[in-house]
Motif scaffolding. Sequence first.
Motif, PDB file in Angstrom:
ATOM      1  N   MET A 153       0.833  -1.214   0.000  1.00  0.00           N
ATOM      2  CA  MET A 153       0.000   0.000   0.000  1.00  0.00           C
ATOM      3  C   MET A 153       0.865   1.261   0.000  1.00  0.00           C
ATOM      4  SD  MET A 153      -3.104  -0.974   2.637  1.00  0.00           S
ATOM      5  CE  MET A 153      -3.317   0.760   3.042  1.00  0.00           C
ATOM      6  N   SER A 154       2.023   1.199  -0.583  1.00  0.00           N
ATOM      7  CA  SER A 154       2.926   2.343  -0.577  1.00  0.00           C
ATOM      8  C   SER A 154       2.234   3.600  -1.104  1.00  0.00           C
ATOM      9  CB  SER A 154       4.157   2.045  -1.440  1.00  0.00           C
ATOM     10  OG  SER A 154       4.845   0.913  -0.959  1.00  0.00           O
ATOM     11  N   PHE A 168      -2.648  -6.857   8.693  1.00  0.00           N
ATOM     12  CA  PHE A 168      -1.619  -6.298   7.819  1.00  0.00           C
ATOM     13  C   PHE A 168      -0.291  -7.045   7.970  1.00  0.00           C
ATOM     14  CE2 PHE A 168      -4.218  -2.314   8.329  1.00  0.00           C
ATOM     15  CZ  PHE A 168      -4.507  -2.114   6.991  1.00  0.00           C
ATOM     16  N   ALA A 171       2.851  -6.947   5.452  1.00  0.00           N
ATOM     17  CA  ALA A 171       2.479  -6.006   4.402  1.00  0.00           C
ATOM     18  C   ALA A 171       3.482  -4.853   4.325  1.00  0.00           C
ATOM     19  CB  ALA A 171       1.075  -5.461   4.658  1.00  0.00           C
ATOM     20  N   LEU A 173       3.464  -1.010   4.079  1.00  0.00           N
ATOM     21  CA  LEU A 173       2.574   0.140   4.241  1.00  0.00           C
ATOM     22  C   LEU A 173       3.380   1.418   4.391  1.00  0.00           C
ATOM     23  CD1 LEU A 173       0.064  -1.369   6.861  1.00  0.00           C
ATOM     24  CD2 LEU A 173       0.048  -1.622   4.377  1.00  0.00           C
ATOM     25  N   VAL A 176       2.099   5.728   3.942  1.00  0.00           N
ATOM     26  CA  VAL A 176       0.633   5.754   3.889  1.00  0.00           C
ATOM     27  C   VAL A 176       0.123   6.841   4.828  1.00  0.00           C
ATOM     28  CG1 VAL A 176      -1.479   4.439   4.279  1.00  0.00           C
ATOM     29  CG2 VAL A 176       0.548   3.286   3.372  1.00  0.00           C
ATOM     30  N   PHE A 188      -0.251  -5.370  12.840  1.00  0.00           N
ATOM     31  CA  PHE A 188       0.894  -4.924  12.042  1.00  0.00           C
ATOM     32  C   PHE A 188       2.106  -5.811  12.339  1.00  0.00           C
ATOM     33  CE2 PHE A 188      -1.653  -1.054  12.777  1.00  0.00           C
ATOM     34  CZ  PHE A 188      -1.870  -0.647  11.475  1.00  0.00           C
ATOM     35  N   THR A 191       5.313  -5.756   9.765  1.00  0.00           N
ATOM     36  CA  THR A 191       4.805  -4.852   8.729  1.00  0.00           C
ATOM     37  C   THR A 191       5.721  -3.645   8.574  1.00  0.00           C
ATOM     38  OG1 THR A 191       2.543  -5.505   9.299  1.00  0.00           O
ATOM     39  CG2 THR A 191       2.810  -3.473   8.026  1.00  0.00           C
ATOM     40  N   LEU A 193       6.218   0.090   8.124  1.00  0.00           N
ATOM     41  CA  LEU A 193       5.431   1.302   8.352  1.00  0.00           C
ATOM     42  C   LEU A 193       6.265   2.565   8.160  1.00  0.00           C
ATOM     43  CD1 LEU A 193       3.375   0.332  11.556  1.00  0.00           C
ATOM     44  CD2 LEU A 193       2.552   0.447   9.199  1.00  0.00           C
ATOM     45  N   SER A 196       4.976   6.334   7.215  1.00  0.00           N
ATOM     46  CA  SER A 196       3.521   6.449   7.328  1.00  0.00           C
ATOM     47  C   SER A 196       3.146   7.365   8.486  1.00  0.00           C
ATOM     48  CB  SER A 196       2.883   5.070   7.525  1.00  0.00           C
ATOM     49  OG  SER A 196       3.052   4.273   6.373  1.00  0.00           O
TER      50      SER A 196
END
Length: 238
Positions: A153-154, A168, A171, A173, A176, A188, A191, A193, A196
């Motif tokens: 989801m960059s 997530f 993932a 991310l 975000v 998360f 994940t 992050l 974000s």
Amino acid sequence: MSTLSTPLSHNTLFLRQLSTKRHGCPLLQLPLPIRISCSSTSKCVSKSEESSSPFKELKSVACGLLAVCAVATASPVIAANQRLPPLSTEPNRCERAFVGNTIGQANGVYDKPLDLRFCNYTNEKSNLKGKSLAAALMSDAKFDGADMSEAVMSKAYAVGASFKGTNFSNAVLDRVNFGKANLQGAVFKNTVLSGSTFDNAQLEDAVFEDTIIGYIDLQKLCTNTTIGAEGRVELGCR
């Protein structure tokens, strides 16, 4: 358009000939003051009190020297004035999430916007897993209870979206915008992050086990008072 004006020294500017045979440029001596303006449209304008100065010879050199400045000054202006596009009228636009972006991925480049705003993916357990949703518009969409493990989801825009209990795990991310999003009970685990933001997001009971996040981003995240005691321990908040 942004413009950078760079005044040169009040002394005389010399542009030395590197190779007469290669460049064919004579030694230039330009009386100053000279002001060179570099804009995001890659046009250079030289101004001097002496109109007889050889500005044509200087123009190409000045543009090269200030090209980086033009790019650097243009980007923040675009970001500051960014506006979301109108809601897509494409039929079945919400179903596009099940396919995702076929190009771009982590760099957020796409052939056309992935508009998932106001879509409802509550308890979606299979069609979002591992999908590339880079740069997707997700504001006010619902992903409660969805399995988004291994998704990318960059640079997604998820302001005001709901991710209650969303998985997530593993993932990506990064970068975000989760501003005002409901992330209660989101997982998360392992994940990414980095970059974000979670301004005014709800993070009660969110799980941050082995989360990958930069130090500065972590400091900002830890200021969110909705993160529970266990989550703060997992993040290493002080």
